[in-house]
Design a protein around this motif. Structure first.
Motif, PDB file in Angstrom:
ATOM      1  N   UNK A  57      43.098  44.836  42.946  1.00 32.27           N
ATOM      2  CA  UNK A  57      42.814  43.595  43.348  1.00 32.27           C
ATOM      3  C   UNK A  57      43.414  43.047  44.739  1.00 32.27           C
ATOM      4  N   UNK A  58      43.106  41.862  45.149  1.00 28.82           N
ATOM      5  CA  UNK A  58      43.454  41.742  46.639  1.00 28.82           C
ATOM      6  C   UNK A  58      44.002  40.350  46.809  1.00 28.82           C
ATOM      7  N   UNK A  59      45.361  40.053  46.092  1.00 27.49           N
ATOM      8  CA  UNK A  59      45.663  38.593  45.843  1.00 27.49           C
ATOM      9  C   UNK A  59      45.722  37.562  47.006  1.00 27.49           C
ATOM     10  N   UNK A  60      45.959  37.959  48.137  1.00 24.36           N
ATOM     11  CA  UNK A  60      46.100  37.334  49.513  1.00 24.36           C
ATOM     12  C   UNK A  60      45.201  37.443  50.516  1.00 24.36           C
ATOM     13  N   UNK A  61      44.163  37.993  50.312  1.00 20.87           N
ATOM     14  CA  UNK A  61      43.069  38.521  51.337  1.00 20.87           C
ATOM     15  C   UNK A  61      42.127  37.131  51.262  1.00 20.87           C
ATOM     16  N   UNK A  62      41.540  36.941  52.445  1.00 16.05           N
ATOM     17  CA  UNK A  62      40.402  36.067  52.628  1.00 16.05           C
ATOM     18  C   UNK A  62      38.926  36.970  52.830  1.00 16.05           C
ATOM     19  N   UNK A  63      39.178  38.117  52.525  1.00 16.08           N
ATOM     20  CA  UNK A  63      37.947  39.000  53.029  1.00 16.08           C
ATOM     21  C   UNK A  63      36.810  38.486  52.295  1.00 16.08           C
ATOM     22  N   UNK A  64      35.551  38.224  53.089  1.00 15.69           N
ATOM     23  CA  UNK A  64      34.156  37.994  52.808  1.00 15.69           C
ATOM     24  C   UNK A  64      34.200  36.630  51.940  1.00 15.69           C
ATOM     25  N   UNK A  65      35.029  35.571  52.322  1.00 10.54           N
ATOM     26  CA  UNK A  65      34.990  34.398  52.214  1.00 10.54           C
ATOM     27  C   UNK A  65      35.625  34.043  50.871  1.00 10.54           C
ATOM     28  N   UNK A  66      36.348  34.891  50.096  1.00 11.07           N
ATOM     29  CA  UNK A  66      37.005  34.470  48.696  1.00 11.07           C
ATOM     30  C   UNK A  66      38.558  33.973  49.077  1.00 11.07           C
ATOM     31  N   UNK A  67      38.879  32.760  48.633  1.00 10.25           N
ATOM     32  CA  UNK A  67      40.277  32.211  48.792  1.00 10.25           C
ATOM     33  C   UNK A  67      40.610  31.773  47.484  1.00 10.25           C
ATOM     34  N   UNK A  68      41.850  32.139  46.931  1.00  7.42           N
ATOM     35  CA  UNK A  68      42.153  31.198  45.792  1.00  7.42           C
ATOM     36  C   UNK A  68      43.421  30.363  46.128  1.00  7.42           C
ATOM     37  N   UNK A  69      43.334  29.124  45.632  1.00  7.46           N
ATOM     38  CA  UNK A  69      44.276  28.100  45.890  1.00  7.46           C
ATOM     39  C   UNK A  69      45.722  28.510  45.516  1.00  7.46           C
ATOM     40  N   UNK A  70      45.976  28.970  44.164  1.00  5.66           N
ATOM     41  CA  UNK A  70      47.539  29.758  43.858  1.00  5.66           C
ATOM     42  C   UNK A  70      47.345  30.958  43.724  1.00  5.66           C
ATOM     43  N   UNK A  71      47.370  31.770  44.816  1.00  2.00           N
ATOM     44  CA  UNK A  71      47.368  33.393  44.516  1.00  2.00           C
ATOM     45  C   UNK A  71      48.407  33.971  43.480  1.00  2.00           C
ATOM     46  N   UNK A  72      49.591  33.528  44.001  1.00  3.32           N
ATOM     47  CA  UNK A  72      50.720  34.192  43.076  1.00  3.32           C
ATOM     48  C   UNK A  72      50.663  34.131  41.720  1.00  3.32           C
ATOM     49  N   UNK A  73      50.277  32.678  41.250  1.00  2.00           N
ATOM     50  CA  UNK A  73      50.088  32.632  39.685  1.00  2.00           C
ATOM     51  C   UNK A  73      49.041  33.094  39.199  1.00  2.00           C
ATOM     52  N   UNK A  74      47.795  33.113  39.944  1.00  2.00           N
ATOM     53  CA  UNK A  74      46.471  33.595  39.671  1.00  2.00           C
ATOM     54  C   UNK A  74      46.783  35.049  39.257  1.00  2.00           C
ATOM     55  N   UNK A  75      47.264  35.848  40.225  1.00  3.90           N
ATOM     56  CA  UNK A  75      47.511  37.301  40.321  1.00  3.90           C
ATOM     57  C   UNK A  75      48.732  38.082  39.330  1.00  3.90           C
ATOM     58  N   UNK A  76      49.701  36.990  39.177  1.00  5.32           N
ATOM     59  CA  UNK A  76      50.522  37.603  38.317  1.00  5.32           C
ATOM     60  C   UNK A  76      49.873  37.546  37.026  1.00  5.32           C
ATOM     61  N   UNK A  77      49.111  36.361  36.571  1.00  7.72           N
ATOM     62  CA  UNK A  77      48.385  36.214  35.248  1.00  7.72           C
ATOM     63  C   UNK A  77      47.580  37.378  35.242  1.00  7.72           C
ATOM     64  N   UNK A  78      46.908  37.751  36.263  1.00  3.24           N
ATOM     65  CA  UNK A  78      45.761  38.751  36.290  1.00  3.24           C
ATOM     66  C   UNK A  78      46.473  40.357  35.804  1.00  3.24           C
ATOM     67  N   UNK A  79      47.715  40.553  36.446  1.00  2.00           N
ATOM     68  CA  UNK A  79      48.368  41.501  36.044  1.00  2.00           C
ATOM     69  C   UNK A  79      48.915  41.701  34.648  1.00  2.00           C
ATOM     70  N   UNK A  80      49.473  40.444  34.169  1.00  2.75           N
ATOM     71  CA  UNK A  80      49.671  40.528  32.574  1.00  2.75           C
ATOM     72  C   UNK A  80      48.434  40.805  31.926  1.00  2.75           C
ATOM     73  N   UNK A  81      47.289  40.273  32.181  1.00  2.00           N
ATOM     74  CA  UNK A  81      46.105  40.327  31.401  1.00  2.00           C
ATOM     75  C   UNK A  81      45.692  41.908  31.523  1.00  2.00           C
ATOM     76  N   UNK A  82      45.927  42.676  32.512  1.00  5.45           N
ATOM     77  CA  UNK A  82      45.315  43.883  32.625  1.00  5.45           C
ATOM     78  C   UNK A  82      46.509  44.878  31.867  1.00  5.45           C
ATOM     79  N   UNK A  83      47.564  44.342  31.937  1.00  4.88           N
ATOM     80  CA  UNK A  83      48.730  45.228  31.162  1.00  4.88           C
ATOM     81  C   UNK A  83      48.220  45.288  29.398  1.00  4.88           C
ATOM     82  N   UNK A  84      47.903  44.076  29.262  1.00  2.00           N
ATOM     83  CA  UNK A  84      47.236  44.016  27.872  1.00  2.00           C
ATOM     84  C   UNK A  84      46.375  45.099  27.423  1.00  2.00           C
ATOM     85  N   UNK A  85      45.464  45.457  28.453  1.00  2.00           N
ATOM     86  CA  UNK A  85      44.433  46.506  28.243  1.00  2.00           C
ATOM     87  C   UNK A  85      45.140  47.842  28.164  1.00  2.00           C
ATOM     88  N   UNK A  86      46.325  48.051  28.865  1.00  2.00           N
ATOM     89  CA  UNK A  86      46.946  49.446  28.857  1.00  2.00           C
ATOM     90  C   UNK A  86      46.540  50.155  29.821  1.00  2.00           C
TER      91      UNK A  86
END
Length: 365
Positions: free
Chosen positions: A234-263
């Protein structure tokens, strides 16, 4: 202090010798036609097998997944056979190597995908982004990307199936596991980041919805090859190739928790690494550490001291060193002994032959 990088670490069924990762770096040396990994690439990776973990360069899962000229694929029998040369060469040197599975989504041009229109989460063009095509010379020709079409449900199901098959193909090719490329503005990232996704169905809107595609891709790959062989980048804070998230800390902490469920076996976070880039917030690093139980890898502007400190502080288990591995095949040994690092020639990064790929030497006192 540097010793922190030279403690063994468990990664699934492997015990790695050190905590230094060679992260995926596009080199565009695949054999044409067919985008096949070749002997030259096998030599390059084998030279760097002293890394605790190698993640091979981004490898497209389908013809539509290709963003740049001369990048390798992993969907045809000849591509699988080509990669077997690399995995055999790395294993002969005692190394561990994962394949990075890649679909670029909108970050491409019709010339790279058989004249088709690119696909993405939404019909949004990546502004100001260029990719290189084969323009009939040895030099990559840079062109602007085009507007993609929004993926239908059928497209989504098809691409998820392609990821599954690519994971199986990677294991057949002898890789020790796979890394899902969900970073740097490519397809999975185009679903995750709010400003690249304007869908109104269950794949758009809320953070939970924008993470759904990631969730489904990881689920199918874990089912196919086992969670101990699946990592995600994952790349939480980059804007590479034009992708930007409005709330990266929130979004990517949620992504980490989601991926943890998949072990999954590891989570690989790419930090912004341009010259005056901001540091990744320490609060975010701690939140990710709390949310994810597997091996945590960071890559960005790390030197040996900063890397060792980050591991010693418990914020990461392994650190990726990208560009230093280009010109320093024996990078772990150089770090361990404080030897000077060689610098790479930027002109030979993409395309071409052995020059700038396999002709960098080990340190000679």
């Amino acid at each position: 202090m540097k010793n922190a990088l030279f403690q063994p670490v468990k990664l699934g069924r492997h015990t790695l010798n050190n905590r230094i990762v060679m992260p995926p770096m596009t080199r565009s040396r695949a054999t044409q036609p067919g985008n096949e990994a070749n002997d030259m690439m096998a030599t390059y990776y084998a030279q760097r097998a002293s890394a605790g973990l190698i993640v091979a360069e981004g490898t497209q899962i389908s013809p539509m997944g290709q963003g740049y000229a001369w990048t390798p694929g992993i969907y045809s029998p000849s591509q699988i056979a080509g990669w077997k040369k690399t995995t055999d060469a790395v294993h002969a040197k005692g190394g561990v190597i994962f394949a990075q599975l890649w679909h670029v989504g909108r970050v491409t041009h019709p010339d790279n995908i058989g004249g088709e229109q690119p696909i993405s989460s939404s019909a949004l063009k990546a502004q100001g982004v260029k990719v290189f095509i084969d323009n009939g010379t040895d030099e990559p020709g840079f062109v602007e990307v085009v507007e993609p079409r929004e993926m239908t449900k059928a497209d989504i199901e098809m691409v998820i199936a392609q990821y599954r098959q690519a994971a199986l193909n990677a294991i057949e090719a002898g890789f020790d596991g796979i890394e899902l490329h969900a970073a740097n503005g490519y397809l999975v990232n185009q679903f995750i980041d709010s400003e690249a996704n304007n869908r109104t169905d269950e794949y758009g809107g809320s953070i939970e919805n924008r993470l759904r595609f990631l969730d489904e891709v990881v689920a199918t790959m874990v089912d196919a090859i086992g969670s101990d062989k699946v990592g995600v980048r994952l790349a939480p804070f980059t804007s590479l190739n034009g992708t930007v998230d409005a709330t990266p800390e929130q979004t990517y902490t949620a992504a980490a928790a989601l991926l943890n469920k998949h072990n999954i076996v590891y989570l690989h976070l790419a930090e912004v690494d341009w010259d005056d880039a901001p540091e990744t917030p320490a609060t975010f690093k701690r939140a990710v550490r709390d949310a994810f139980d597997g091996v945590l890898i960071y890559a960005g502007k790390y030197d040996a001291d900063k890397a060792a400190q980050t591991v010693a502080d418990g914020l990461a288990d392994m650190i990726g060193f990208g560009r230093p591995f280009v010109a320093n095949p024996d990078l772990p040994n150089r770090i361990k002994h404080g030897f000077e690092l060689a610098t790479h020639d930027p002109a030979t990064l993409f395309g071409g032959g052995e020059k700038g790929l396999t002709d960098y030497s080990e340190y000679n006192q």
